[in-house]
Design a protein around this motif. Structure first.
Motif, short mmCIF file in Angstrom:
data_model
loop_
_atom_site.label_atom_id
_atom_site.label_comp_id
_atom_site.label_asym_id
_atom_site.label_seq_id
_atom_site.Cartn_x
_atom_site.Cartn_y
_atom_site.Cartn_z
N THR A 1 0.83 -1.19 0.00
CA THR A 1 0.00 0.00 0.00
C THR A 1 0.87 1.24 0.00
OG1 THR A 1 -1.60 1.31 1.28
CG2 THR A 1 -0.19 -0.20 2.52
N GLU A 2 0.47 2.26 -0.78
CA GLU A 2 1.28 3.47 -0.87
C GLU A 2 1.33 4.22 0.45
OE1 GLU A 2 0.38 6.92 -0.90
OE2 GLU A 2 -1.67 6.46 -0.29
N SER A 3 0.34 3.98 1.31
CA SER A 3 0.30 4.68 2.60
C SER A 3 1.31 4.11 3.58
CB SER A 3 -1.11 4.58 3.20
OG SER A 3 -1.39 3.25 3.59
N GLY A 4 1.79 2.89 3.32
CA GLY A 4 2.72 2.25 4.25
C GLY A 4 2.06 1.74 5.52
N ARG A 5 0.74 1.73 5.57
CA ARG A 5 0.03 1.32 6.80
C ARG A 5 -0.35 -0.16 6.73
NH1 ARG A 5 -5.07 4.33 7.43
NH2 ARG A 5 -5.19 3.86 5.19
N TYR A 6 -0.35 -0.77 7.90
CA TYR A 6 -0.73 -2.17 8.03
C TYR A 6 -1.56 -2.34 9.30
CZ TYR A 6 3.04 -2.91 4.67
OH TYR A 6 3.83 -2.85 3.57
N TYR A 7 -2.32 -3.43 9.35
CA TYR A 7 -2.92 -3.80 10.63
C TYR A 7 -2.58 -5.25 10.92
CZ TYR A 7 -6.95 -6.02 8.18
OH TYR A 7 -7.76 -6.80 7.39
N LEU A 8 -2.48 -5.55 12.21
CA LEU A 8 -2.07 -6.87 12.65
C LEU A 8 -3.30 -7.76 12.78
CD1 LEU A 8 0.51 -8.37 13.56
CD2 LEU A 8 -0.11 -7.76 15.91
N LEU A 9 -3.36 -8.80 11.97
CA LEU A 9 -4.48 -9.73 12.03
C LEU A 9 -4.20 -10.79 13.09
CD1 LEU A 9 -7.19 -10.55 10.64
CD2 LEU A 9 -5.83 -12.15 9.29
N LYS A 10 -5.19 -11.04 13.94
CA LYS A 10 -5.05 -12.03 15.00
C LYS A 10 -6.07 -13.14 14.82
CE LYS A 10 -3.23 -8.74 18.40
NZ LYS A 10 -3.35 -8.19 19.76
N ASN A 11 -5.73 -14.33 15.28
CA ASN A 11 -6.65 -15.44 15.20
C ASN A 11 -7.61 -15.43 16.37
OD1 ASN A 11 -5.19 -16.41 17.38
ND2 ASN A 11 -4.10 -17.97 16.20
N ALA A 12 -8.44 -16.48 16.46
CA ALA A 12 -9.46 -16.52 17.51
C ALA A 12 -8.87 -16.55 18.91
CB ALA A 12 -10.37 -17.73 17.29
N LYS A 13 -7.62 -17.02 19.04
CA LYS A 13 -6.96 -17.08 20.34
C LYS A 13 -6.19 -15.81 20.68
CE LYS A 13 -6.47 -22.11 20.30
NZ LYS A 13 -5.52 -23.24 20.39
N GLY A 14 -6.23 -14.84 19.77
CA GLY A 14 -5.55 -13.58 20.02
C GLY A 14 -4.10 -13.56 19.60
N HIS A 15 -3.64 -14.59 18.89
CA HIS A 15 -2.26 -14.64 18.43
C HIS A 15 -2.13 -13.96 17.07
CE1 HIS A 15 -1.86 -18.53 21.02
NE2 HIS A 15 -1.70 -17.42 21.74
N ALA A 16 -1.07 -13.21 16.88
CA ALA A 16 -0.84 -12.54 15.61
C ALA A 16 -0.53 -13.57 14.52
CB ALA A 16 0.32 -11.55 15.74
N VAL A 17 -1.15 -13.40 13.34
CA VAL A 17 -0.93 -14.37 12.26
C VAL A 17 -0.42 -13.72 10.97
CG1 VAL A 17 -2.62 -16.03 13.12
CG2 VAL A 17 -3.38 -14.20 11.60
N ALA A 18 -0.66 -12.41 10.78
CA ALA A 18 -0.21 -11.79 9.53
C ALA A 18 -0.31 -10.28 9.63
CB ALA A 18 -1.06 -12.28 8.35
N ASN A 19 0.45 -9.61 8.75
CA ASN A 19 0.32 -8.16 8.57
C ASN A 19 -0.51 -7.92 7.31
OD1 ASN A 19 2.12 -7.30 10.74
ND2 ASN A 19 3.77 -8.15 9.49
N ILE A 20 -1.56 -7.11 7.42
CA ILE A 20 -2.48 -6.86 6.31
C ILE A 20 -2.42 -5.39 5.92
CG2 ILE A 20 -4.84 -7.08 5.50
CD1 ILE A 20 -3.60 -9.74 6.27
N CYS A 21 -2.32 -5.13 4.62
CA CYS A 21 -2.24 -3.74 4.14
C CYS A 21 -3.54 -2.98 4.42
CB CYS A 21 -1.98 -3.72 2.63
SG CYS A 21 -0.31 -4.17 2.14
N LEU A 22 -3.39 -1.74 4.83
CA LEU A 22 -4.52 -0.82 4.94
C LEU A 22 -4.51 0.06 3.69
CD1 LEU A 22 -4.46 0.32 8.68
CD2 LEU A 22 -6.41 -0.70 7.49
#
Length: 324
Positions: free
Chosen positions: A59-80
């Protein structure tokens, strides 16, 4: 012991997976030997990029959000995705539209069939990603199977929907009058938030099988399978720009999907009255078609139909003089 790492978007995540490391120690004879010790390590999270014009830019904005699974563990970085990402997607979709619409209906059907083949080959990965999103494995497997079947369904309609919806019209004058369908053009799709794959497939496929190109916004909560779908499209026979996939927050992008002057139709999936009112109001700026689907069950058999193809088609009527 746990480690906390700083992410690109400023968020932090704590993981506690054990790691085996080695250390040098001396035995009783004064000789060095290796000892195994247990430490903590952070997994390398995949950064899921967006898909524009057949490429995978960040993403040109350089922003991401941290995706978490049902247990609250981080699984991936997703572009905003940003407004600029959407604008660039529209440019890519417009550039690809005339060429895609000019391909024969049979060829478009063959390309969709190839997409189904690629989905079948990566079915296990899709099941795993849907499971991470919180679905039971059996439900995730069923959604993947339904998604593959839905692509095949629209592949079969590629060279048939014209026969159903076109017509020869009786007229009083000495003319031969007939109506046939043409693609609307560039379609912006706000896909269902509740589903990660089946809703996206159910809205993209009827749009592109009819010769349209599209920009689709994936579910914010379940984006993993959508981005993997982009990887499938990139390695199939689908030309770049026909489908462009963005991830991010609907609240940030909804108005842009509805009011962009080079978008010919906006598909809204959901039941939020304020969002739907915004889409319809903004769509009126250039008299684009505003299509809404208010359904929760995209797995049911009535969630696919040739009428979904008709929703993003325009009727062209032609007159030819006959007789003397």
């Amino acid at each position: 012991m746990s480690q906390t790492s700083k992410r690109k978007n400023g968020s932090t995540a704590t993981q506690s997976k054990p790691r085996t490391t080695t250390a040098r120690a001396e035995n009783g004879n004064g000789h060095a030997h290796l000892e195994e010790t247990t430490a903590e390590r952070l997994p390398v999270l995949k950064t899921y990029k967006i898909y524009i014009g057949g490429k995978f830019p960040r993403t040109e904005s350089g922003r991401y959000y941290l995706l978490k699974n049902a247990k609250g563990h981080a699984v991936a970085n997703i572009c905003l995705s940003s407004r600029k990402d959407f604008r660039e997607s529209v440019v890519a979709a417009r550039a690809a539209q005339s060429s895609w619409a000019g391909k024969s209906a049979y060829l478009r059907g063959q390309i969709l069939y190839r997409i189904a083949e690629m989905l079948e080959g990566r079915a296990a990965q899709f099941v795993e990603e849907l499971s991470v999103s919180g679905l039971a494995t059996s439900v995730a497997r069923l959604e993947v199977e339904k998604s593959i079947d839905r692509v095949l369904y629209y592949a079969g309609w590629a060279d048939k929907y014209q026969q159903i919806f076109s017509s020869v019209n009786p007229v009083a004058s000495s003319h031969f009058n007939f109506s046939l369908l043409e693609p609307t053009g560039v379609v912006a799709i706000l896909s269902p938030e509740e589903t990660g794959l089946i809703g996206l497939i159910s809205t993209i496929m009827p749009a592109i099988v009819g010769g349209n190109t599209c920009i689709a916004l994936a579910s914010t909560a379940k984006p993993l399978s959508a981005v993997t779908l982009a990887e499938v499209l990139a390695t199939s026979d689908l030309p770049g720009g026909v489908v462009n996939l963005l991830t991010g927050k609907r609240a940030e992008l909804l108005e842009h999907f509805a009011n962009h002057m080079d978008v010919n139709a906006t598909v809204y999936c959901g039941n939020d009255r304020e969002e739907l009112a915004t889409v319809r109001t903004k769509a009126a700026l250039n008299v684009k078609r505003a299509i809404s689907y208010d359904r929760e069950d995209w797995m049911s058999d009535d969630a696919h139909s040739p009428y979904f193809i008709l929703d993003t088609q325009e009727v062209k009527t032609t007159w030819h003089p006959v007789g003397v």
